[in-house]
Design an enzyme around this catalytic site. Structure first.
Site, PDB file in Angstrom:
ATOM      1  N   PHE B 137      10.056  -5.252  -2.436  1.00  0.00           N
ATOM      2  CA  PHE B 137      11.136  -4.487  -1.820  1.00  0.00           C
ATOM      3  C   PHE B 137      11.669  -5.332  -0.671  1.00  0.00           C
ATOM      4  CE2 PHE B 137      13.048  -1.341   0.976  1.00  0.00           C
ATOM      5  CZ  PHE B 137      13.879  -0.706   0.068  1.00  0.00           C
ATOM      6  N   ASP B 209       1.354  -3.392   1.000  1.00  0.00           N
ATOM      7  CA  ASP B 209       2.404  -2.396   1.177  1.00  0.00           C
ATOM      8  C   ASP B 209       2.183  -1.331   0.098  1.00  0.00           C
ATOM      9  OD1 ASP B 209       4.731  -0.863   0.972  1.00  0.00           O
ATOM     10  OD2 ASP B 209       6.046  -2.538   1.504  1.00  0.00           O
ATOM     11  N   TYR B 234       7.188   9.531   2.762  1.00  0.00           N
ATOM     12  CA  TYR B 234       8.233  10.438   2.250  1.00  0.00           C
ATOM     13  C   TYR B 234       8.441  10.329   0.742  1.00  0.00           C
ATOM     14  CZ  TYR B 234      11.037   6.219   3.324  1.00  0.00           C
ATOM     15  OH  TYR B 234      11.512   4.934   3.428  1.00  0.00           O
ATOM     16  N   LYS B 235       7.633   9.484   0.096  1.00  0.00           N
ATOM     17  CA  LYS B 235       7.739   9.379  -1.363  1.00  0.00           C
ATOM     18  C   LYS B 235       6.695  10.301  -1.993  1.00  0.00           C
ATOM     19  CE  LYS B 235       9.364   4.579  -0.963  1.00  0.00           C
ATOM     20  NZ  LYS B 235      10.777   4.753  -1.310  1.00  0.00           N
ATOM     21  N   ARG B 383      15.538   4.223 -13.186  1.00  0.00           N
ATOM     22  CA  ARG B 383      14.176   4.368 -12.662  1.00  0.00           C
ATOM     23  C   ARG B 383      13.778   5.840 -12.667  1.00  0.00           C
ATOM     24  NH1 ARG B 383      12.299   2.688  -6.562  1.00  0.00           N
ATOM     25  NH2 ARG B 383      13.620   4.482  -6.107  1.00  0.00           N
TER      26      ARG B 383
END
Lengths: 424, 424
Positions: B137, B209, B234-235, B383
């Site tokens: 990312f 990560d 928050y995922k 996705r």
């Protein structure tokens, strides 16, 4: 009501009358005032705007729950740091520059200081001194210490002990001055315009920390020629506990300033998922990562109230209240060892007032137990934040009377008031 | 239901039956599921736990409004980053190390990377290479770029193109590997234990990560020997939009690791207002400034749900769902140009599945318009995040049927689906 007029108030009845004729009195209704409390800690955590719960409910139950990921666009979450930042820039007289609401003050100090050092390095790399204040709120000094250590290139911190020392400290080795507009402990206030001119004359840049002034005293960043500003929104801006801070960048640096916390939110095209960083426009490049949208959005309620107030009227009331407080304490409590550490000069005073007392910690605990919420700061300092939006003249009168009672009757001797817990 | 069992599902009715016998099915009731929506974007923003509004209301209307500044102690605001961090450490199998919930992932990458570099510099200053992944990312790469530039001491970034390349990239010049457990685009997953051992054998440190894995796949940081970990909440942890991130530090570094964002919240005695920084104990020194308490507290609701789940059961369901999804797409939609970019090997797959399609952007907009919320990532990638807590087997069946309809009937040709707005 001005400071001069407040000098005429000599009874509680006159203070009540002053509240009745106060043109800002209606702002008090916009905040939730805890029962049986005179709240003089708005310079640490501002009170809750009555509109905050509904705003939070909207963000959580509508935007997050119903519209979920779509809210990044549909409800403007992505642009909120920039949109709220624009409002903050307006409040601070900095519309020619740009501001973003993001992260914490400490992190924004790191960004601003890195940025200012890099700007100087490009033109005058021999400048290796950062000036700050020995009495600054410590995090500004700690962050400077951390950055200097990280850079490991011979930068050093030069501390001044008073505003008068700035002039002599400003040698041709100075890169940046990191100054705090209103001192967190004493309430002493810099003349931003004059100090900025001094710093610029010496060839240095200036970063203003506005934590204890934003929302309480008039600020004119553009007109003052400031380079960078940072500050928090949970004090006089009543944004809620730990609501995101801000960083402001002057017009003259918008195209050239960079900062090393180069996260994807500061990228020119964050969703291109490009391999290399390319800084976004203006203050947007001072964003780093995803912001806490619930805290950020709720914060806007307090900010909108601040934006609706005439800054001159706010300042007049603030000075009327703080000068009344100083006069009443000194006239009615002169038999106690209270020492004013806040400037008497209106032009050099922010919106809080501090007195030293040898039993300061216990005295403040006793005051809080009797409904007057100020706070204590080392060493021996009783600190009273006067938020002009919701503190009135009778509040000041009653505070002094409560303090008189605590001191005359030595209520602070109660053992529980002397036990130190974590200080708030 | 395991991946092997899911291979037997060939009709919608069988999927409905699989949901009925799913031991995790009741978790779905803990979340607000938007009407007429199959939500496959929990890997971007998790859905709202039904308990979140009440938690936020409590923090705002009770803690902030009624107890104001006193809440820092009375309601544990000060210790919340550490208290929540301890729960995250437990979730990640990292209780011998320490974790704090704070700031953003990008900022925590900066702290972890600075810290790891400094640890290496003390013992082997010639190591100047930071390894990361070209397909990482981007913010991890951008932050690395920013730190390298700030340090200006000859550090360099070495990018690998596949997990297989790690071994050869690990020369004796490598200081740190910054690896992402599950790739945000492909869903490919590292073997953390094996890769950590490789990195350590080469004398380097590793930062993991966990943004796309925490809360979705089992993680055992202590047992894997990891040095640092960062991630967001928050995922798959359903913490709310932009809820604070975390940083975890391994036991072996707790006494020695330092970081340059040395703000007052990381100080050993923040309220002594000392002139110089003195790092607090353990992971506490990775705190910087005042945290957004409303977002931070609300986040705990999602975290507590995650903590209550058996990780093995969660993983089994996740693999059953993702393997079902891959099989159904490939068997029922083989007449369309869909290319799986997610590993088929269960051990190498996180909890989302991605397919390339030449009209990926428009196809995803059409899917969303028909109630299936996945997202689009450049280039051409559809996705689908499979959050096993609230996605079921019938959801997967219906997703594939909706995708079939969108493709067979070329619904994506509708002009509005082809207009690119800001991507979410």
């Amino acid at each position: 009501m001005t400071a001069a007029h407040s000098a005429t108030l000599t009874t509680r009845e006159e203070c009540v009358a002053a509240d009745a004729s106060d043109p800002l009195a209606h702002y008090r209704d916009k905040f939730f005032i805890p029962a049986d409390t005179i709240y003089l800690d708005g310079n640490s955590l501002g009170l809750m705007p009555k509109s905050a719960p509904e705003r939070a409910r909207l963000v959580i139950e509508q935007e997050w729950a119903q519209d979920h990921i779509g809210s990044w666009n549909k409800h403007g979450w992505f642009d909120r740091p920039v949109a709220i930042g624009a409002k903050i820039a307006q409040l601070l007289g900095g519309e020619r520059g740009e501001c973003v609401a993001t992260d914490t003050t400490s992190i924004n100090v790191f960004k601003a200081l890195s940025s200012a050092i890099e700007l100087q390095r490009a033109t005058d790399p021999a400048r290796k001194v950062i000036i700050s204040e020995r009495e600054n709120f410590p995090t500004d000094l700690y962050i400077t210490e951390g950055l200097i250590s990280l850079l490991d290139r011979g930068y050093e911190l030069r501390l001044i002990d008073s505003t008068a020392e700035l002039e002599t400290a400003l040698g041709d080795d100075v890169a940046v001055a990191l100054l705090t507009h209103v001192n967190y402990r004493t309430g002493e206030m810099w003349d931003v315009t004059a100090a900025t001119a001094q710093v610029h004359t010496a060839g240095a840049l200036v970063i203003w920390d506005l934590c204890h002034s934003a929302g309480a005293v008039p600020i004119t960043l553009d007109a003052s020629g400031a380079d960078f500003a940072v500050g928090c929104t949970y004090k006089y801006l009543n944004g809620g506990p730990g609501s995101p801070a801000f960083i402001w960048v002057a017009e003259q640096h918008l195209r050239t300033a960079t900062q090393p916390l180069s996260g994807w939110w500061g990228h020119a095209k964050p969703f291109d998922m490009a391999l290399n960083y390319a800084a976004g426009d203006g203050a947007r490049r001072f964003l780093v990562g995803t912001q806490p949208i619930i805290s950020l959005s709720t914060m806007e309620e307090g900010l909108d109230i601040a934006l609706s107030v005439d800054p001159a009227e706010l300042r007049a009331k603030s000075l009327a209240l703080t000068s009344l407080f100083i006069r009443l304490v000194e006239s009615r409590l002169s038999h106690h060892p209270l020492t004013l550490i806040t400037p008497r000069d209106d032009a050099a005073r922010g919106s809080h007032v501090s007195f030293r007392h040898p039993e300061g910690y216990a005295v403040m605990q006793a005051l809080i137990a009797h409904g007057v919420v100020g706070d204590y700061r080392e060493p021996e300092v009783l600190r009273f934040g006067i938020t002009p939006l919701y503190v009135g003249f009778a509040d000041v009168w009653d505070t002094v009377e409560t303090l008189r009672c605590v001191l005359d009757e030595e209520l602070w001797r109660t053992p529980e008031f002397q036990q130190r817990g974590a200080v708030t």
